[in-house]
Design a protein around this motif. Sequence first.
Motif, PDB file in Angstrom:
ATOM      1  N   ALA A   1       0.828  -1.206   0.000  1.00 27.55           N
ATOM      2  CA  ALA A   1       0.000   0.000   0.000  1.00 27.55           C
ATOM      3  C   ALA A   1       0.865   1.259   0.000  1.00 27.55           C
ATOM      4  CB  ALA A   1      -0.927  -0.006   1.214  1.00 27.55           C
ATOM      5  N   ASN A   2       1.954   1.260   0.763  1.00 29.38           N
ATOM      6  CA  ASN A   2       2.875   2.398   0.769  1.00 29.38           C
ATOM      7  C   ASN A   2       3.451   2.644  -0.621  1.00 29.38           C
ATOM      8  OD1 ASN A   2       2.790   3.208   3.487  1.00 29.38           O
ATOM      9  ND2 ASN A   2       4.213   1.611   4.103  1.00 29.38           N
ATOM     10  N   PHE A   3       3.817   1.579  -1.282  1.00 30.37           N
ATOM     11  CA  PHE A   3       4.393   1.676  -2.630  1.00 30.37           C
ATOM     12  C   PHE A   3       3.387   2.304  -3.598  1.00 30.37           C
ATOM     13  CE2 PHE A   3       5.530  -0.356  -6.751  1.00 30.37           C
ATOM     14  CZ  PHE A   3       6.785   0.212  -6.905  1.00 30.37           C
ATOM     15  N   LEU A   4       2.124   1.900  -3.511  1.00 29.25           N
ATOM     16  CA  LEU A   4       1.085   2.452  -4.374  1.00 29.25           C
ATOM     17  C   LEU A   4       0.822   3.927  -4.066  1.00 29.25           C
ATOM     18  CD1 LEU A   4      -1.492  -0.501  -4.453  1.00 29.25           C
ATOM     19  CD2 LEU A   4       0.102   0.194  -6.249  1.00 29.25           C
ATOM     20  N   VAL A   5       0.879   4.304  -2.788  1.00 30.86           N
ATOM     21  CA  VAL A   5       0.688   5.711  -2.413  1.00 30.86           C
ATOM     22  C   VAL A   5       1.753   6.582  -3.066  1.00 30.86           C
ATOM     23  CG1 VAL A   5       0.855   7.349  -0.497  1.00 30.86           C
ATOM     24  CG2 VAL A   5      -0.511   5.289  -0.237  1.00 30.86           C
ATOM     25  N   ILE A   6       2.993   6.144  -2.983  1.00 26.07           N
ATOM     26  CA  ILE A   6       4.104   6.937  -3.527  1.00 26.07           C
ATOM     27  C   ILE A   6       3.975   7.107  -5.039  1.00 26.07           C
ATOM     28  CG2 ILE A   6       6.596   6.927  -3.912  1.00 26.07           C
ATOM     29  CD1 ILE A   6       6.832   5.521  -1.177  1.00 26.07           C
ATOM     30  N   LEU A   7       3.665   6.027  -5.740  1.00 26.92           N
ATOM     31  CA  LEU A   7       3.572   6.100  -7.198  1.00 26.92           C
ATOM     32  C   LEU A   7       2.343   6.883  -7.647  1.00 26.92           C
ATOM     33  CD1 LEU A   7       4.625   2.510  -8.347  1.00 26.92           C
ATOM     34  CD2 LEU A   7       6.030   4.556  -8.110  1.00 26.92           C
ATOM     35  N   SER A   8       1.185   6.651  -7.014  1.00 23.75           N
ATOM     36  CA  SER A   8      -0.052   7.293  -7.460  1.00 23.75           C
ATOM     37  C   SER A   8      -0.091   8.780  -7.138  1.00 23.75           C
ATOM     38  CB  SER A   8      -1.269   6.590  -6.844  1.00 23.75           C
ATOM     39  OG  SER A   8      -1.235   6.682  -5.429  1.00 23.75           O
ATOM     40  N   ARG A   9       0.653   9.209  -6.139  1.00 26.50           N
ATOM     41  CA  ARG A   9       0.701  10.630  -5.811  1.00 26.50           C
ATOM     42  C   ARG A   9       1.910  11.316  -6.430  1.00 26.50           C
ATOM     43  NH1 ARG A   9      -3.102  12.299  -2.153  1.00 26.50           N
ATOM     44  NH2 ARG A   9      -2.764  14.201  -3.332  1.00 26.50           N
ATOM     45  N   GLY A  10       3.061  10.661  -6.374  1.00 27.48           N
ATOM     46  CA  GLY A  10       4.289  11.316  -6.804  1.00 27.48           C
ATOM     47  C   GLY A  10       4.419  11.507  -8.302  1.00 27.48           C
TER      48      GLY A  10
ATOM     49  N   TYR B   1      -8.347   6.948  -7.660  1.00 26.40           N
ATOM     50  CA  TYR B   1      -8.917   5.782  -6.987  1.00 26.40           C
ATOM     51  C   TYR B   1      -7.829   4.969  -6.305  1.00 26.40           C
ATOM     52  CZ  TYR B   1     -11.766   1.577  -6.324  1.00 26.40           C
ATOM     53  OH  TYR B   1     -12.426   0.512  -5.784  1.00 26.40           O
ATOM     54  N   VAL B   2      -6.738   4.708  -7.016  1.00 21.12           N
ATOM     55  CA  VAL B   2      -5.614   3.968  -6.434  1.00 21.12           C
ATOM     56  C   VAL B   2      -5.024   4.741  -5.266  1.00 21.12           C
ATOM     57  CG1 VAL B   2      -3.270   3.102  -6.855  1.00 21.12           C
ATOM     58  CG2 VAL B   2      -5.060   2.729  -8.562  1.00 21.12           C
ATOM     59  N   SER B   3      -4.916   6.058  -5.419  1.00 19.77           N
ATOM     60  CA  SER B   3      -4.346   6.883  -4.357  1.00 19.77           C
ATOM     61  C   SER B   3      -5.192   6.830  -3.092  1.00 19.77           C
ATOM     62  CB  SER B   3      -4.222   8.330  -4.846  1.00 19.77           C
ATOM     63  OG  SER B   3      -3.840   9.189  -3.796  1.00 19.77           O
ATOM     64  N   ARG B   4      -6.513   6.987  -3.230  1.00 21.85           N
ATOM     65  CA  ARG B   4      -7.390   6.987  -2.066  1.00 21.85           C
ATOM     66  C   ARG B   4      -7.456   5.607  -1.410  1.00 21.85           C
ATOM     67  NH1 ARG B   4      -8.429  11.661   0.138  1.00 21.85           N
ATOM     68  NH2 ARG B   4     -10.104  10.561   1.210  1.00 21.85           N
ATOM     69  N   VAL B   5      -7.516   4.562  -2.240  1.00 24.27           N
ATOM     70  CA  VAL B   5      -7.591   3.207  -1.692  1.00 24.27           C
ATOM     71  C   VAL B   5      -6.314   2.850  -0.941  1.00 24.27           C
ATOM     72  CG1 VAL B   5      -7.686   0.747  -2.291  1.00 24.27           C
ATOM     73  CG2 VAL B   5      -9.271   2.348  -3.364  1.00 24.27           C
ATOM     74  N   SER B   6      -5.171   3.100  -1.560  1.00 21.55           N
ATOM     75  CA  SER B   6      -3.893   2.749  -0.933  1.00 21.55           C
ATOM     76  C   SER B   6      -3.659   3.568   0.330  1.00 21.55           C
ATOM     77  CB  SER B   6      -2.730   2.950  -1.913  1.00 21.55           C
ATOM     78  OG  SER B   6      -2.727   4.266  -2.442  1.00 21.55           O
ATOM     79  N   ARG B   7      -4.058   4.831   0.325  1.00 24.53           N
ATOM     80  CA  ARG B   7      -3.928   5.662   1.524  1.00 24.53           C
ATOM     81  C   ARG B   7      -4.782   5.104   2.654  1.00 24.53           C
ATOM     82  NH1 ARG B   7      -7.235   8.977   5.028  1.00 24.53           N
ATOM     83  NH2 ARG B   7      -5.918  10.645   5.848  1.00 24.53           N
ATOM     84  N   GLY B   8      -6.026   4.686   2.333  1.00 23.98           N
ATOM     85  CA  GLY B   8      -6.891   4.093   3.343  1.00 23.98           C
ATOM     86  C   GLY B   8      -6.353   2.779   3.876  1.00 23.98           C
ATOM     87  N   VAL B   9      -5.766   1.959   2.986  1.00 21.51           N
ATOM     88  CA  VAL B   9      -5.205   0.677   3.416  1.00 21.51           C
ATOM     89  C   VAL B   9      -3.990   0.894   4.312  1.00 21.51           C
ATOM     90  CG1 VAL B   9      -4.085  -1.447   2.632  1.00 21.51           C
ATOM     91  CG2 VAL B   9      -6.098  -0.579   1.429  1.00 21.51           C
ATOM     92  N   VAL B  10      -3.175   1.893   3.998  1.00 22.63           N
ATOM     93  CA  VAL B  10      -2.042   2.221   4.865  1.00 22.63           C
ATOM     94  C   VAL B  10      -2.533   2.555   6.265  1.00 22.63           C
ATOM     95  CG1 VAL B  10      -0.263   3.960   5.335  1.00 22.63           C
ATOM     96  CG2 VAL B  10      -0.460   2.977   3.057  1.00 22.63           C
ATOM     97  N   PHE B  11      -3.573   3.360   6.344  1.00 26.05           N
ATOM     98  CA  PHE B  11      -4.125   3.740   7.651  1.00 26.05           C
ATOM     99  C   PHE B  11      -4.690   2.520   8.366  1.00 26.05           C
ATOM    100  CE2 PHE B  11      -5.201   7.635   9.948  1.00 26.05           C
ATOM    101  CZ  PHE B  11      -5.981   7.109  10.971  1.00 26.05           C
ATOM    102  N   GLY B  12      -5.478   1.710   7.636  1.00 31.61           N
ATOM    103  CA  GLY B  12      -6.120   0.556   8.255  1.00 31.61           C
ATOM    104  C   GLY B  12      -5.133  -0.502   8.711  1.00 31.61           C
ATOM    105  N   THR B  13      -4.130  -0.804   7.896  1.00 36.28           N
ATOM    106  CA  THR B  13      -3.164  -1.839   8.272  1.00 36.28           C
ATOM    107  C   THR B  13      -2.231  -1.358   9.380  1.00 36.28           C
ATOM    108  OG1 THR B  13      -1.832  -1.113   6.358  1.00 36.28           O
ATOM    109  CG2 THR B  13      -3.155  -3.100   6.094  1.00 36.28           C
ATOM    110  N   THR B  14      -1.949  -0.055   9.429  1.00 33.68           N
ATOM    111  CA  THR B  14      -1.158   0.469  10.544  1.00 33.68           C
ATOM    112  C   THR B  14      -1.926   0.307  11.849  1.00 33.68           C
ATOM    113  OG1 THR B  14      -0.116   2.100   9.089  1.00 33.68           O
ATOM    114  CG2 THR B  14       0.065   2.479  11.443  1.00 33.68           C
ATOM    115  N   CYS B  15      -3.226   0.595  11.798  1.00 35.55           N
ATOM    116  CA  CYS B  15      -4.090   0.392  12.969  1.00 35.55           C
ATOM    117  C   CYS B  15      -4.137  -1.088  13.338  1.00 35.55           C
ATOM    118  CB  CYS B  15      -5.484   0.918  12.674  1.00 35.55           C
ATOM    119  SG  CYS B  15      -6.672   0.700  14.020  1.00 35.55           S
TER     120      CYS B  15
END
Length: 299
Positions: free
Chosen positions: A53-62, A86-100
Motif C-alpha cells: 500500500a505504501n508503494f502504491l501511495v508513492i507512485l499514485s501521488r508522486g 482511486y488507487v491513491s485513495r484506496v492505498s492511503r486508506g489501506v495504509v491507515f487501516g493496516t497500521t491500525c
Amino acid sequence: MASGAVYIVIIFLVQIFIGTLGNLSLLGKYLFLFLTGYKTRSIDLIVMHLTVANFLVILSRGIPETMAAYGLKGFLSDFGCKFVFYVSRVSRGVVFGTTCLLGVFQAVIISPSNSRWAELKMKFPQYISTFTVLCWVLHLVLNISFSVSLTSSSKKKNLTNKIDFAYCSNPHTMKGIYAGYAVYTTIIDVLCMGLMLSACGSMLFILCMHKRRVQHMRRTSNSFRSSPETRAIHSILLLVSIFEFFYFLSCIIQIYVTFFSHSRILLFTLGAFINACFSTVYPFVFLIHGHYVSGICCI
C-alpha cells in the motif's frame, strides 16, 4: 518551467526514488526470507500488505504531481484521472487501516495470558489474512463515489463549482458534497486513530510492567545496557509519532483546502507530498527498528 516548479519536480523525484527503494528493499527482505524457508508470521503478513500500500501511495501521488509540475497538460485521460485518484485513495486508506491493525495485533499478542484478551490472543492470528483482505475491500468500495466523476483537466468547463486538482478536475462535485466526503473519511480516520492510540498505550503499559517485573533478574554488569523492552517501547513510539505527525499535517491541509481555500492547486500538491511522506519514511524505520517491534510478540 518556473524555478518553483523545478524545486517541486526535484522534491517529488527524490521522494519517489527514496520511497520506492525503501519499500522494495523491505519487500525484498521478506521475499528472501520466504525463499530461504522462513515461516511467515502474522505480523509479517500485515507488514507486507502495508508495504504494498505504501508503494502504491508513492507512485499514485508522486508521478502525476511530478508530471504536472513539469508543465505537462492533459497527460491523463478521464479514465486515467479516475484510476489514479482511486488507487491513491484506496492505498492511503489501506495504509491507515493496516497500521491500525498492526498496533491492535501487537497489543493483543503481548497481553498477559490471564487478561480478558486471552481467548482473542489465541484466535487473532488466524484471522489476520481475513482482516487484511477486508481492509482492501472496504476501501475499494468506499472510494468509488469520489473517483467516478473525475475528468481530465484538459477539458475546459466553465463551472463555478469545479474542484481543480492540477492535472484532474471534478466538474460535477459541489463543494458541500466534497466537504461531506472529507468529513466522512475524517470520522473513519479519527476512529481508527483512537483505536491505534489505545492499542499503543496498552502496549507501552504492558511492556513497562514487564520490564519492572524482570528488572531484578538482570545482572548488574548489564544494567547500563537498554533492555529489549526499552528498545521495543522506543521503536513503537517512533513509528506512532511519525505516523501521527504526517497524518495530522495532512488533515490540517485537507480541512483548510475544503472549507477555506480558493486557490487549491499548490495546497493539493503540498498535501500529496505530505501524504506520501509516511510511506517514504516507514520502510527505513522498520528496516532499522522492525526486529524490535516484531520481537515484542515473543516477550
